[in-house]
Design a protein around this motif. Structure first.
Motif, PDB file in Angstrom:
ATOM      1  N   GLU A 172       0.764  -1.233   0.049  1.00 32.41           N
ATOM      2  CA  GLU A 172       0.124  -0.068   0.044  1.00 32.41           C
ATOM      3  C   GLU A 172       0.598   1.251   0.192  1.00 32.41           C
ATOM      4  OE1 GLU A 172      -3.700   2.147   2.358  1.00 32.41           O
ATOM      5  OE2 GLU A 172      -2.556   0.722   3.480  1.00 32.41           O
ATOM      6  N   SER A 173       1.860   1.199   0.745  1.00 38.90           N
ATOM      7  CA  SER A 173       2.742   2.594   0.875  1.00 38.90           C
ATOM      8  C   SER A 173       4.070   2.339   1.101  1.00 38.90           C
ATOM      9  CB  SER A 173       2.053   3.332   2.061  1.00 38.90           C
ATOM     10  OG  SER A 173       2.205   2.584   3.415  1.00 38.90           O
ATOM     11  N   LYS A 174       4.833   3.280   0.713  1.00 34.54           N
ATOM     12  CA  LYS A 174       6.399   3.023   0.879  1.00 34.54           C
ATOM     13  C   LYS A 174       6.817   3.456   2.175  1.00 34.54           C
ATOM     14  CE  LYS A 174       7.530   5.083  -3.754  1.00 34.54           C
ATOM     15  NZ  LYS A 174       8.199   5.981  -4.448  1.00 34.54           N
ATOM     16  N   ARG A 197       3.900  -0.811  11.016  1.00 34.06           N
ATOM     17  CA  ARG A 197       3.475   0.763  10.523  1.00 34.06           C
ATOM     18  C   ARG A 197       2.092   0.884  10.134  1.00 34.06           C
ATOM     19  NH1 ARG A 197       3.741   3.225   5.735  1.00 34.06           N
ATOM     20  NH2 ARG A 197       4.762   1.434   4.892  1.00 34.06           N
ATOM     21  N   TYR A 200       1.111   6.803   7.414  1.00 34.50           N
ATOM     22  CA  TYR A 200       2.142   7.090   6.148  1.00 34.50           C
ATOM     23  C   TYR A 200       3.269   7.678   6.807  1.00 34.50           C
ATOM     24  CZ  TYR A 200      -1.966   7.042   3.074  1.00 34.50           C
ATOM     25  OH  TYR A 200      -3.314   6.436   2.334  1.00 34.50           O
ATOM     26  N   THR A 201       4.549   7.639   5.876  1.00 30.98           N
ATOM     27  CA  THR A 201       6.040   7.821   6.462  1.00 30.98           C
ATOM     28  C   THR A 201       6.244   9.305   6.898  1.00 30.98           C
ATOM     29  OG1 THR A 201       6.599   8.337   4.321  1.00 30.98           O
ATOM     30  CG2 THR A 201       7.003   6.131   5.188  1.00 30.98           C
ATOM     31  N   ASP A 202       5.227  10.347   6.495  1.00 33.93           N
ATOM     32  CA  ASP A 202       5.301  11.710   6.848  1.00 33.93           C
ATOM     33  C   ASP A 202       4.163  12.174   7.989  1.00 33.93           C
ATOM     34  OD1 ASP A 202       3.147  11.688   5.692  1.00 33.93           O
ATOM     35  OD2 ASP A 202       3.413  13.488   4.397  1.00 33.93           O
ATOM     36  N   ALA A 203       3.926  11.054   8.639  1.00 31.72           N
ATOM     37  CA  ALA A 203       2.727  11.334   9.617  1.00 31.72           C
ATOM     38  C   ALA A 203       3.239  12.172  11.013  1.00 31.72           C
ATOM     39  CB  ALA A 203       2.553   9.991  10.343  1.00 31.72           C
ATOM     40  N   ARG A 293      -4.077  10.532   8.945  1.00 32.41           N
ATOM     41  CA  ARG A 293      -2.679  10.172   8.660  1.00 32.41           C
ATOM     42  C   ARG A 293      -2.790   8.663   8.716  1.00 32.41           C
ATOM     43  NH1 ARG A 293       0.389  11.747  13.688  1.00 32.41           N
ATOM     44  NH2 ARG A 293      -1.565  10.906  14.751  1.00 32.41           N
ATOM     45  N   THR A 295      -3.088   4.936   7.076  1.00 29.51           N
ATOM     46  CA  THR A 295      -3.490   4.323   5.743  1.00 29.51           C
ATOM     47  C   THR A 295      -4.689   3.291   5.871  1.00 29.51           C
ATOM     48  OG1 THR A 295      -2.165   2.326   6.476  1.00 29.51           O
ATOM     49  CG2 THR A 295      -0.802   4.215   5.372  1.00 29.51           C
TER      50      THR A 295
END
Length: 404
Positions: A172-174, A197, A200-203, A293, A295
């Motif tokens: 789904e996400s990087k 996780r 998202y990585t910028d959460a 934030r 996913t």
């Protein structure tokens, strides 16, 4: 029975100590006078003594404190100080200082400190253990053995779930599959807390903004604060104080009723200051409703608590227990360091706990203060039977009803 002895020659400190409710304070000018004041007067009852020691010259203080600890039994020495270097702190601790408090501490703060010591007198005055090591939690053997067996079996049985979840997150996400964060657990120990996780990585970059607008705990406090009058009291402008302020953090009396705290740029009633401090502690738990934030996979694994499964490895290596108080992020734990919160950290850090199962029983509605109190209750009363009940309630009610 607890006696209070003041060793020093600061008139302002002496004045504050006179107003400690229910306490007769003995003042001593030398450490030998203080030692004589700490001699028990009753043979049939244990007597304890709290010594408020005014900081002076380091070498002289070490001599005095060493003498008191050597010649007096059942004493607890509190150093009155404004600031200590780490090196000086260690020296004072090594020679026998048990605690510190500000030289400008108010009557209320001093009284709270005395009450805290009194409530724990059987532990703090145990001469068999060094007092600076007293408040340490040690995991019972039965609990550690159970944790190892339970977590090992769970990891093996749930290994397919681990694999499927990892694949779904990567698709789904990087970003990494596991999220590591520094958490504070038993005895305020910091460790790497593991979760799948779910954001998202910028959460983390948006947490500050979101917590201001969507935090379900702070909104009520913000609304309440709108009704709080300006910190500068009109009384202070109309009434001549009976005690001259001495600088930052000084206190004055108005009409012999309310204590006002004076700083460089504020004047606030002590009662109002304590209220704001309590609200700050109560709002330590940051929780965002319908968090954008998260996913889609993250929302699912949170709903079914799958995101928590990597903590089985934390349990296996001894960072946590199956049942205990949830370890807190650093910024939350630092707000829970006052005397009333210490017992929360003198208990195991856990995957699930008392407030988690109680929360689900209340439909998800529970204040931060209620959570804190349940953590304290668990730390004071936990046993094998209680742990089994919490595990069973967790297994039968793991699906969260609220989307938080």
């Amino acid at each position: 029975m607890i006696g209070v002895v003041y060793l020093g020659n600061n008139p302002k400190t002496e004045e504050r100590l006179k107003y400690i409710p229910g306490q007769l304070v003995t003042t001593a000018k030398t450490y030998k006078e203080a030692a004589k004041a700490c001699v028990p007067r009753q043979i049939t009852h244990k007597e304890y003594f709290i010594v408020f020691f005014e900081q002076n010259v380091l070498n002289e203080d070490i001599t005095a404190i060493t003498y008191l600890q050597t010649n007096c039994k059942n004493i607890y020495i509190i150093l009155l100080t404004n600031e200590l270097s780490e090196q000086d702190r260690r020296k004072y601790q090594q020679c026998g200082v048990n605690d510190t408090i500000s030289k400008e501490a108010s009557v209320t703060e001093i009284n709270k400190k005395i009450q805290f010591i009194y409530d724990r007198k059987e532990i703090l005055f145990d001469s068999k253990e060094p007092k600076y090591k007293i408040l340490q939690f040690k995991m019972p053997l039965w609990k550690r053995i159970f944790d190892i067996i339970f977590s090992s079996i769970a990891i093996i049985v749930l290994s397919p779930v681990f694999l499927i979840t990892a694949i779904a997150i990567k698709m789904e996400s990087k970003g990494p599959v596991l999220f590591k964060s520094k958490r504070v657990g038993t005895n305020y120990t910091i460790f790497d807390f593991l979760k799948f996780r779910s954001m998202y990585t910028d959460a983390s970059e948006r947490l500050k903004e979101l917590s201001k607008t969507q935090n379900q705990y702070t909104r009520k406090a913000t609304a309440d604060n709108d009704n709080i009058p300006n910190k500068t009291s009109p009384l202070a402008e109309q009434t001549e104080p009976t005690m001259t302020p001495t600088g930052v953090g000084a206190e004055i009396m108005i009409n012999n009723e309310e204590v006002m705290l004076v700083g460089d740029d504020f004047l606030v009633a002590e009662s109002e200051f304590n209220k704001q401090k309590d609200e700050s502690i109560n709002n330590a738990f940051v929780k965002i409703e319908n968090d954008p934030r998260i996913t889609r996979v993250g929302r699912f694994i949170r709903k079914y608590s799958i995101d928590e499964l990597p903590q089985l490895f934390n349990i296996l290596r001894g960072d946590m227990s199956i049942v205990g108080n949830r370890p807190l992020p650093l910024y939350e734990a630092e707000k829970l360091t006052d005397d009333n919160c210490i017992d929360r950290f003198m208990a195991p850090a856990g995957l699930t706990g008392l407030w988690q199962v109680e929360k689900r029983g209340k439909g998800g509605a529970m204040s931060a203060e209620e959570r804190k109190q349940l953590d304290i209750i668990y730390g004071q009363t936990y046993n094998f039977a209680m742990d089994m009940k919490i595990i069973l309630r967790t297994l039968t009610a793991f699906v969260q009803k609220d989307d938080v």
